[in-house]
Design an enzyme around this catalytic site. Sequence first.
Site, mmCIF file in Angstrom:
data_model
loop_
_atom_site.group_PDB
_atom_site.id
_atom_site.type_symbol
_atom_site.label_atom_id
_atom_site.label_comp_id
_atom_site.label_asym_id
_atom_site.label_seq_id
_atom_site.Cartn_x
_atom_site.Cartn_y
_atom_site.Cartn_z
ATOM 1 N N SER A 81 0.830 -1.198 0.000
ATOM 2 C CA SER A 81 0.000 0.000 0.000
ATOM 3 C C SER A 81 0.874 1.262 0.000
ATOM 4 O O SER A 81 1.669 1.452 -0.922
ATOM 5 C CB SER A 81 -0.961 -0.049 1.193
ATOM 6 O OG SER A 81 -1.996 0.892 1.070
ATOM 7 N N ASP A 212 -9.514 -5.988 -4.178
ATOM 8 C CA ASP A 212 -8.940 -4.819 -3.501
ATOM 9 C C ASP A 212 -9.803 -3.588 -3.801
ATOM 10 O O ASP A 212 -9.973 -3.207 -4.958
ATOM 11 C CB ASP A 212 -7.509 -4.584 -3.999
ATOM 12 C CG ASP A 212 -6.720 -3.609 -3.130
ATOM 13 O OD1 ASP A 212 -7.342 -2.700 -2.551
ATOM 14 O OD2 ASP A 212 -5.488 -3.765 -3.051
ATOM 15 N N HIS A 240 -7.235 -5.972 0.078
ATOM 16 C CA HIS A 240 -6.100 -5.060 0.050
ATOM 17 C C HIS A 240 -4.846 -5.629 0.720
ATOM 18 O O HIS A 240 -3.762 -5.088 0.539
ATOM 19 C CB HIS A 240 -6.503 -3.737 0.712
ATOM 20 C CG HIS A 240 -5.508 -2.633 0.520
ATOM 21 N ND1 HIS A 240 -5.052 -2.239 -0.718
ATOM 22 C CD2 HIS A 240 -4.872 -1.830 1.424
ATOM 23 C CE1 HIS A 240 -4.196 -1.243 -0.581
ATOM 24 N NE2 HIS A 240 -4.055 -0.978 0.699
#
Length: 266
Positions: A81, A212, A240
């Site tokens: 991320s 995601d 995610h």
Amino acid sequence: MSGIHVDIVGKGQPVALIHGWGMHGGVWQPVAKRLAKSFEVHVLDLPGMGLSQEVIASDLDEMVASLLPALPAHADIVGWSLGGLVAMRLALSQPARVRRLALVGSTPRFINTEPGHAQPWEYGIAAPVFQKFAQQVGEDYANTLIKFLTLQCMGARDARATIKELRRSLSDRPAPAPLALESALDVLLQNDLRPELSALQQPVLLVHGDRDSLAPVQAAHWLARHLQHASLRVIAGAGHAPFLSHTAQFIDSVCDFFQPNPGSAR
């Protein structure tokens, strides 16, 4: 002397793990021990997060600069991320320090562009969604993150045990200061690495969940098309954080990619 906190486990080729927004290195706990069977694993806390509380970074370049003293000289980097954004900037600005990259649930731009933008981007989310999440984290850090991570663990073989371990590891370190959360949120909202990525020369593994909702899988397909040396692994049913929900598949993918001698025993 205070600086970036790093935990080091295992022996072998160094692999650094960089976590996402609002978290700390404890989120890697379920996979770090398993990766340590094959690699020397360096688990970092980003500036202002976890046990790196006294480190201040107001933008992406300052984040990268703060990590450099804590990183091995020539490491493989795993960035999740926000950590993927940091990893890409690190590879671009300090190419000699980065051997290979594994980007997990990451994207060159997290926020969708407004209509009429010169370089349209629709593979992200709307800025207010991030801002609302940030507000919830600021109001109730522990419960908001546990709820978020619990959603990411859906589909895990042993989700209950994973969530229990995450709850314990998150509570082991202090919540980030509001200023650190705000600065890191600005990094997500403001950065767009698309114009620079043609210069990224290291081999890249893209690991992405097909469910995601924060960095849609289309962003990973875009990266696969625009990076010089990229391979894409889409994990069906993952959100995610595929390293939490589909740990075995994640470990296999990373070990196969980072293994210096393909096919050698692990």
